[in-house]
Every structure is written in C-alpha cells, then in structure tokens.
Enzyme design. Structure first.
Site, PDB file in Angstrom:
ATOM      1  CB  CYS A 116      -0.950  -0.007   1.186  1.00  0.00           C
ATOM      2  SG  CYS A 116      -2.117  -1.362   1.083  1.00  0.00           S
ATOM      3  CG  HIS A 255      -3.099   3.480   1.748  1.00  0.00           C
ATOM      4  ND1 HIS A 255      -3.490   3.032   0.507  1.00  0.00           N
ATOM      5  CD2 HIS A 255      -3.214   2.420   2.590  1.00  0.00           C
ATOM      6  CE1 HIS A 255      -3.826   1.760   0.600  1.00  0.00           C
ATOM      7  NE2 HIS A 255      -3.676   1.358   1.850  1.00  0.00           N
ATOM      8  CG  ASN A 285      -6.542  -0.841   0.636  1.00  0.00           C
ATOM      9  OD1 ASN A 285      -5.857  -0.373  -0.279  1.00  0.00           O
ATOM     10  ND2 ASN A 285      -6.015  -1.293   1.753  1.00  0.00           N
TER      11      ASN A 285
HETATM   12  O1  UT7 Z   1      -3.785  -1.086   3.426  1.00  0.00           O
HETATM   13  C1  UT7 Z   1      -2.967  -1.994   4.070  1.00  0.00           C
HETATM   14  C2  UT7 Z   1      -3.105  -1.938   5.495  1.00  0.00           C
HETATM   15  N1  UT7 Z   1      -4.341  -2.545   5.923  1.00  0.00           N
HETATM   16  C3  UT7 Z   1      -5.046  -1.946   6.857  1.00  0.00           C
HETATM   17  O2  UT7 Z   1      -4.727  -0.859   7.235  1.00  0.00           O
HETATM   18  C4  UT7 Z   1      -6.218  -2.677   7.448  1.00  0.00           C
HETATM   19  C5  UT7 Z   1      -6.176  -2.515   8.936  1.00  0.00           C
HETATM   20  N2  UT7 Z   1      -7.231  -3.194   9.639  1.00  0.00           N
HETATM   21  C6  UT7 Z   1      -8.506  -2.801   9.612  1.00  0.00           C
HETATM   22  O3  UT7 Z   1      -8.872  -1.924   8.869  1.00  0.00           O
HETATM   23  C7  UT7 Z   1      -9.470  -3.427  10.584  1.00  0.00           C
HETATM   24  O4  UT7 Z   1      -8.742  -4.172  11.534  1.00  0.00           O
HETATM   25  C8  UT7 Z   1     -10.516  -4.342   9.911  1.00  0.00           C
HETATM   26  C9  UT7 Z   1     -11.489  -3.509   9.106  1.00  0.00           C
HETATM   27  C10 UT7 Z   1      -9.849  -5.361   9.015  1.00  0.00           C
HETATM   28  C11 UT7 Z   1     -11.312  -5.061  10.988  1.00  0.00           C
HETATM   29  O5  UT7 Z   1     -11.934  -4.118  11.857  1.00  0.00           O
HETATM   30  P1  UT7 Z   1     -11.773  -4.250  13.438  1.00  0.00           P
HETATM   31  O6  UT7 Z   1     -12.563  -3.159  14.029  1.00  0.00           O
HETATM   32  O7  UT7 Z   1     -10.304  -4.294  13.753  1.00  0.00           O
HETATM   33  O8  UT7 Z   1     -12.476  -5.623  13.718  1.00  0.00           O
HETATM   34  P2  UT7 Z   1     -11.881  -6.890  14.472  1.00  0.00           P
HETATM   35  O9  UT7 Z   1     -10.902  -7.597  13.589  1.00  0.00           O
HETATM   36  O10 UT7 Z   1     -11.458  -6.486  15.831  1.00  0.00           O
HETATM   37  O11 UT7 Z   1     -13.182  -7.788  14.568  1.00  0.00           O
HETATM   38  C12 UT7 Z   1     -14.304  -7.416  15.381  1.00  0.00           C
HETATM   39  C13 UT7 Z   1     -15.398  -8.443  15.212  1.00  0.00           C
HETATM   40  C14 UT7 Z   1     -14.897  -9.872  15.325  1.00  0.00           C
HETATM   41  O12 UT7 Z   1     -15.900 -10.620  15.963  1.00  0.00           O
HETATM   42  P3  UT7 Z   1     -15.784 -10.971  17.525  1.00  0.00           P
HETATM   43  O13 UT7 Z   1     -14.492 -11.731  17.674  1.00  0.00           O
HETATM   44  O14 UT7 Z   1     -15.761  -9.643  18.228  1.00  0.00           O
HETATM   45  O15 UT7 Z   1     -17.010 -11.771  17.772  1.00  0.00           O
HETATM   46  C15 UT7 Z   1     -14.765 -10.322  13.901  1.00  0.00           C
HETATM   47  O16 UT7 Z   1     -14.887 -11.727  13.743  1.00  0.00           O
HETATM   48  O17 UT7 Z   1     -15.969  -8.329  13.895  1.00  0.00           O
HETATM   49  C16 UT7 Z   1     -15.939  -9.612  13.258  1.00  0.00           C
HETATM   50  N3  UT7 Z   1     -15.770  -9.408  11.826  1.00  0.00           N
HETATM   51  C17 UT7 Z   1     -16.810  -9.160  11.007  1.00  0.00           C
HETATM   52  N4  UT7 Z   1     -18.135  -9.058  11.225  1.00  0.00           N
HETATM   53  C18 UT7 Z   1     -18.913  -8.774  10.147  1.00  0.00           C
HETATM   54  C19 UT7 Z   1     -14.627  -9.388  11.108  1.00  0.00           C
HETATM   55  N5  UT7 Z   1     -14.886  -9.145   9.821  1.00  0.00           N
HETATM   56  C20 UT7 Z   1     -16.231  -8.994   9.726  1.00  0.00           C
HETATM   57  C21 UT7 Z   1     -17.103  -8.709   8.645  1.00  0.00           C
HETATM   58  N6  UT7 Z   1     -18.417  -8.600   8.915  1.00  0.00           N
HETATM   59  N7  UT7 Z   1     -16.665  -8.537   7.386  1.00  0.00           N
END
Ligand code: UT7
Length: 328
Positions: A116, A255, A285
C-alpha cells in the site's frame, strides 16, 4: 544555481465498471453493510471482471490519460515505475508491458513492490531520478487488481479491497513541486499482511492451493494499530521537518485502507475533515492506486502553491510521506 525539482504535471486513472456493493458481499460471506461501513467507511468497490484483463490493462489506461493531461507524448518518457503487488506476471515486469502498449519507446521501466506504500515509494524514486538529472520525465503508476488475490470466502479481508489504477507524469521543474519525502520499512512483521504462496519460498503446489495460500492474509487488528500510529507519525515527521502546522497544509492525501485510520491521522496533524481527501467509500482499498485516485478526484480543486501531504502505510511493513507544493 536553481534547485532541480520534480512536479506532477498530469494525472490519470482507470476504474473497472463493475461495482461490488456491500449488499452483494452479504451473499458470499457472513457480513453486513452496516458493519462494513461503520468499521471501514467502505460502501462499494470496483472489480475487473474480465478474466483476460489484468493490472497492465488498467495501468495503460491510467497512463494514457495522465500523458494527455500533462500534454506529454509517450516517446518523451524516460522511465516508467509501476507500483503493484498484483503484476500480470512475476516477470516480465508490468512496466515492460505498459512501455510497449503506450509506445514509450525511449523509456526503461520496472515494477516496485511496497504494497500500500507502493505509489508513495515509486513517486519518491521518480523524484530522485529527476533531482539527480538522470531523467526529465517519469511516469509513475499505482495499479492493482486486488480481486486476483482476495479470498472471497474470508470476510475479514474480502470486504476491504478493490481494483483500480492511477498514474502521474513527473516532470523536471525549477519551481514548486515535490519538496521532501520520508520512507520507512520494518521487515520484522512479514506475516502481519502477506500472500503466503506463489513466490520462491512456497511455489505453487496442490497443497498451497488447497490451503488457500495464494490469497491475502492479514492480522487486521495488529495492522490497524501499526497503521494508525505509522501514518500519523510519518505525517507529523514530514510536517515538522518542513516547519509546517495544520494551518499550512491544504490537503492530506492519505492511503485509503480504513476511514478510521485516516481520521486518526488527520486529528494528529490538526487538520479539519474538509482538508482530507477520502474516496474509500466508492473504491475501497485499491492498494497502490489509492493516492493517485485521490489526486484525480480532487485535481480540479487543487490550487497553485497548495501544500499537500501524501501519506501511506502497508504490508512489509512499509510507510512514508511526501510533502509537495502543487504546481502544474
Ligand atoms: O492497506 C494496508 C493496510 N491494511 C489496513 O490498514 C487494514 C487494517 N485493519 C482494519 O482496517 C481493521 O482491523 C478491519 C477492518 C480489518 C477489521 O476491523 P476491526 O474493528 O479491527 O475488527 P476486528 O478484527 O477487531 O473484529 C471485530 C469483530 C470480530 O468478531 P468478535 O471476535 O468480536 O465476535 C470479527 O470476527 O468483527 C468480526 N468481523 C466481522 N463481522 C462482520 C470481522 N470481519 C467482519 C465482517 N463482517 N466482514
């Protein structure tokens, strides 16, 4: 003696027609529009559906538009840098395919892999070529067909990425242009965001395919934390180095990985939200393409002398920032 600088003299882009909405993703994985929008800011993304079209197809279209915008012919280009993690082939480089198809017969070219941060690193490299006097006109392209490495059964990644390409023409100037840049890499976290197979460590086998190792893997929470700190830190680093305050900055060109990361960066920089380019809602993204896609969407609002901070974070880990004074 006047300082030799590089300036952006033209901007172009290509976006595939197919719009993949959050609603449609609900059919493939357990997710919902509200979760995706509130956690990422993304509503839809573009997908290059045509199976015989790849990253070079999008890069060529973006490049041709950038050349036209700059009023520069392909023969005048000295070098082509294509930032991508989804090249058509490992080799030849996508830059070679672009060179042939746009007719840049006097240019050499190569691909740059910095995920990225790819466009930002490519722009910094193109700038160094011009500052050193080795090149007068450089085509810098960020292009990724992320759908080719996205696992559409993995809800934690498939909601994030889209396909697209952006390109700029860099030209020598003795006036305003790219003033400063910072680039960082930390290879300690190679598996935080990566594609496990396909390279020389894990060449393709039945096993790697069965284990879905040719798709993106990401520890989302850890990347989120590092990206939030990294993008804000590097943006402040470049502002401090150049004695800029939030009031001096006309635009942040970040980004587009997650709206929350962008908001945190803008807050640390002391910027109001109206000074931040955000189009993640429409395109998701697009990896190396996000920053030139922003420049394209906002190009009619940019004024001579505007101070722009470009800032990115990505796999590698890689991150960086560029300070440029807009002049076309
Ligand atoms: O460009 C390159 C660099 N990449 C990035 O910068 C990406 C960085 N990461 C992120 O943007 C975020 O971490 C994500 C968008 C990928 C995830 O968001 P988050 O707020 O960090 O969510 P999380 O991983 O902490 O997950 C929270 C909950 C989990 O459920 P539990 O364990 O709390 O029951 C996940 O299983 O959300 C669940 N979850 C989803 N639910 C519905 C994860 N993905 C999804 C989804 N839909 N697509």
């Amino acid at each position: 003696m006047s300082v030799k600088r590089a300036k952006i003299s033209g901007v172009g882009r290509f976006l595939p027609d197919y719009v993949l909405t959050n609603k449609e993703l609900e059919k493939y994985v357990e997710t919902n529009d509200e979760w995706i929008r509130s956690r990422t800011g993304i509503s839809e993304r573009r997908i290059l559906k045509d199976p015989d079209k790849a990253t070079s197809y999008m890069a060529v279209r973006a490049a041709n538009e950038a050349l036209e915008d700059a009023g520069v012919s392909a023969e005048e280009i000295d070098a082509i840098i294509v930032a991508t993690v989804t090249p058509d082939y490992f080799f030849p480089a996508t830059a070679a395919l672009v060179q042939k198809r746009i007719g840049a017969k006097n240019a050499f070219g190569f691909d740059l892999s910095a995920a990225c941060s790819g466009f930002l690193f490519a722009l910094s490299n193109g700038t160094m070529m011009i500052e050193s006097g080795r090149a007068k006109k450089v085509l810098v392209i960020g292009a990724d067909k992320m759908s080719s490495i996205v696992d559409f059964t993995d809800r934690t990644t498939c909601i994030l990425f889209g396909d697209g390409a952006g390109a700029v023409v860099l030209e020598e100037t003795d006036k305003d242009g790219i003033i400063d840049f910072v680039q960082h890499t930390d290879g300690d976290e190679e598996c935080m965001l990566y594609q496990p197979a396909g390279g020389s460590l894990n060449p393709p086998t039945e096993e790697t395919i069965k284990n879905r190792m040719h798709y993106i893997r990401q520890d989302g929470r850890s990347v989120f934390k590092r990206a939030t700190e990294g993008m804000a830190d590097v943006s402040l680093e470049i502002m401090e180095r150049n004695n800029l305050t939030g009031d001096d900055v006309a635009w942040l060109v970040p980004h587009q990985a997650n709206q929350r990361i962008i908001d945190a960066t803008a807050r640390r920089m002391g910027l109001d939200s109206e000074k931040v380019m955000i189009n993640i809602g429409k395109y998701g993204n697009t990896t190396a393409a996000t920053i030139p896609l922003c420049l394209y969407d906002w190009k009619d609002q940019l004024k001579e002398g505007d101070n722009l901070i470009l800032s990115a974070f990505g796999g590698g880990l890689t991150w960086g920032a560029i300070y440029l004074k807009w002049s076309k």
